[in-house]
Scaffold this active site. Sequence first.
Site, short mmCIF file in Angstrom:
data_model
loop_
_atom_site.label_atom_id
_atom_site.label_comp_id
_atom_site.label_asym_id
_atom_site.label_seq_id
_atom_site.Cartn_x
_atom_site.Cartn_y
_atom_site.Cartn_z
N TYR A 110 31.79 32.11 45.88
CA TYR A 110 33.23 31.99 45.63
C TYR A 110 33.71 30.64 46.14
CZ TYR A 110 37.66 33.66 44.08
OH TYR A 110 38.83 33.78 43.38
N ARG A 163 45.28 29.22 35.76
CA ARG A 163 45.54 28.60 37.06
C ARG A 163 44.37 28.90 37.99
NH1 ARG A 163 46.56 28.86 42.08
NH2 ARG A 163 46.04 31.06 42.02
N LYS A 181 34.88 37.29 42.11
CA LYS A 181 35.68 38.28 42.84
C LYS A 181 34.97 39.63 42.91
CE LYS A 181 39.67 36.38 44.09
NZ LYS A 181 40.32 36.52 45.42
N GLU A 252 44.05 38.07 38.39
CA GLU A 252 43.60 36.93 39.17
C GLU A 252 43.85 35.61 38.43
OE1 GLU A 252 42.30 35.29 42.58
OE2 GLU A 252 42.22 37.46 42.28
N ASP A 253 44.44 34.66 39.14
CA ASP A 253 44.60 33.28 38.67
C ASP A 253 45.38 33.15 37.36
OD1 ASP A 253 43.41 32.45 40.94
OD2 ASP A 253 41.62 31.61 40.02
N ASP A 275 46.05 39.60 43.09
CA ASP A 275 45.48 39.15 44.36
C ASP A 275 46.10 37.85 44.83
OD1 ASP A 275 43.60 39.50 46.52
OD2 ASP A 275 42.51 37.81 45.68
N ASP A 276 46.45 36.96 43.91
CA ASP A 276 47.05 35.68 44.32
C ASP A 276 48.39 35.90 45.01
OD1 ASP A 276 45.06 33.95 43.01
OD2 ASP A 276 45.87 34.80 41.18
N ASN A 425 43.13 26.01 48.13
CA ASN A 425 41.73 25.78 47.88
C ASN A 425 41.56 25.32 46.43
OD1 ASN A 425 41.62 28.28 46.25
ND2 ASN A 425 41.65 29.34 48.22
#
Length: 573
Positions: A110, A163, A181, A252-253, A275-276, A425
């Site tokens: 990851y 993203r 993930k 996610e993202d 999760d973000d 990150n």
Amino acid sequence: MSTLNYDPNHGQASYHVETASSGYELLNDPLLNKGTAFTEAERDAFDLHGLLPPHVAELDYQVQRRLAAFHGLGSDLQRYVFLRGLQDSNETLFYALLTRNIEEMMPIVYTPTVGLGCQLFSHVFRKPRGLFLSIPHQDLIPRILSHPRYDRINAIVVSDGERILGLGDQGAGGMGIPIGKLSLYTACAGLHPGTTLPVLLDVGTDNSDHLRDPLYIGWQHERVRGSAYDDLVSTFVEAVRKRWPHVLLHWEDFAIGNANRLLARYRQSLCTFNDDIQGTAAIAVGTLLCAINVTGVPLTEQRVAVLGAGSAGTGICALLLRAMVEAGLSEQRARECFYLVDRPGLLLASMNGLQPFQAPFAQAPGRVAGWKLKTPGRIDLEDVVTNAHPTVLIGTSGQAHAFTERAVRAMAKNVKRPVIFPLSNPTERSEARPVELDAWTEGRAVIATGSPFPPLKRGGREFRIDQNNNAYVYPGIGLGAIAVRARRISDGMFLAAANAIAAQSPAKRDPGANLLPPLVDIRKLSFQVALAVARQAQKEGCADTLSEEQTAAAIRAKIWEPVYALYRRIARK
């Protein structure tokens, strides 16, 4: 077709394999393949003699060989490709290697290496994993999901690739994120890999490099937005709801324009979270609660500056606000403790164009009317630090070096133990490096980062940098929700997860110790997080009530260990 006799509701003790596959078919199934670990009896039964070298190996021997090969590679990208290849050929061996070397390999599987893996996904693509659901094939989604190979799915991670970390639109290459993930769901919390499904919603890409690349594997079309985008998401969610009524759906993202509104649209109707927004919030709040053991400043007296008022930054503030209210502050007083800085500067209630999730944290203009500013009419981070004297500084901006030396030194001038979390990150997007923060605060900063960094030298010894990694929290949240078949995931469940992390903090026993446990203890921590989440789900009526013993047993029953099972051959139906 293979039949895997794995019932995820009955735990490790009953795990065995009955399959009609044999020969190359068996060796080419990553969930079934044991490579050279097939016994002589299994080689007889499954027609494997000649296809494998004669040496029969133990799992430990295979792990040692793969670890030596891993160490022999010259770059992190090569190591990433190596591990992905191992995952696609033998999942038990992959997870045995990963779980035994989690501290060394998590940054490869990851963040930060997965970012490069996403950028180069089309160039390193070898075998299909998960599902690419595209607009040209939208009508086929229910049929695609209906395949019997997906009968046992408990957890789905979905992205649209827009993203990716701090790297922006990676289109179909964003599939690296759901794969990574879910790898950590298994490594950190024990979900069986056969019960997880990575999904990429391919709606095109606005990344011109990918659109020009003849090797790009995705739909070579500009990114679709508006009603066509929403129709694809709706088709996907409804198909998931019908196929798996109790599945965990993890977003996610997704970009800021979609992340919050999709979460708001679906969070009350199925077991889902972003999760973000929420996972990042849970680990950030949990780590801040750990930091209180070091600073001695109670939660009700914290002043929080956040650089980056997007989904992640406002998500952290929303959960921290809830924690402050539960600790005794009024909601209005708690809101006044937050100072969110974005491109226009400090968010003020008088500004036009604030997003709905930003508005609750915008400061009233009257509260900053007397501030001394470097530039009249604009309040930047340094102005906030100089005037508000924040005790906590959090970065979710994706802007490297955004925590300047002037701002950090100004913070340290007014706060004895400043808490500083540069969370962006991958590593090159971090707002500051720990070695800089340590120097600018004379070693007084309490630091946690979003990406891995080398240890600091403190008091003549190395001090591990706490990585405020979502992997500390989301696998346990998912495990707890799945184990008790939660109907939805509430904010209270995320706060319960944060409190569970704080309860396990080494700094709770020794203020000079780390905030977070080492990654080698991640499965133990994930179990405690799962237990707290499951209890909170039952308390709030999000899951059926079980006894303490039943709850713990339900969680343990979902935890798979990466060891080889015994195989029996059955007749093909």
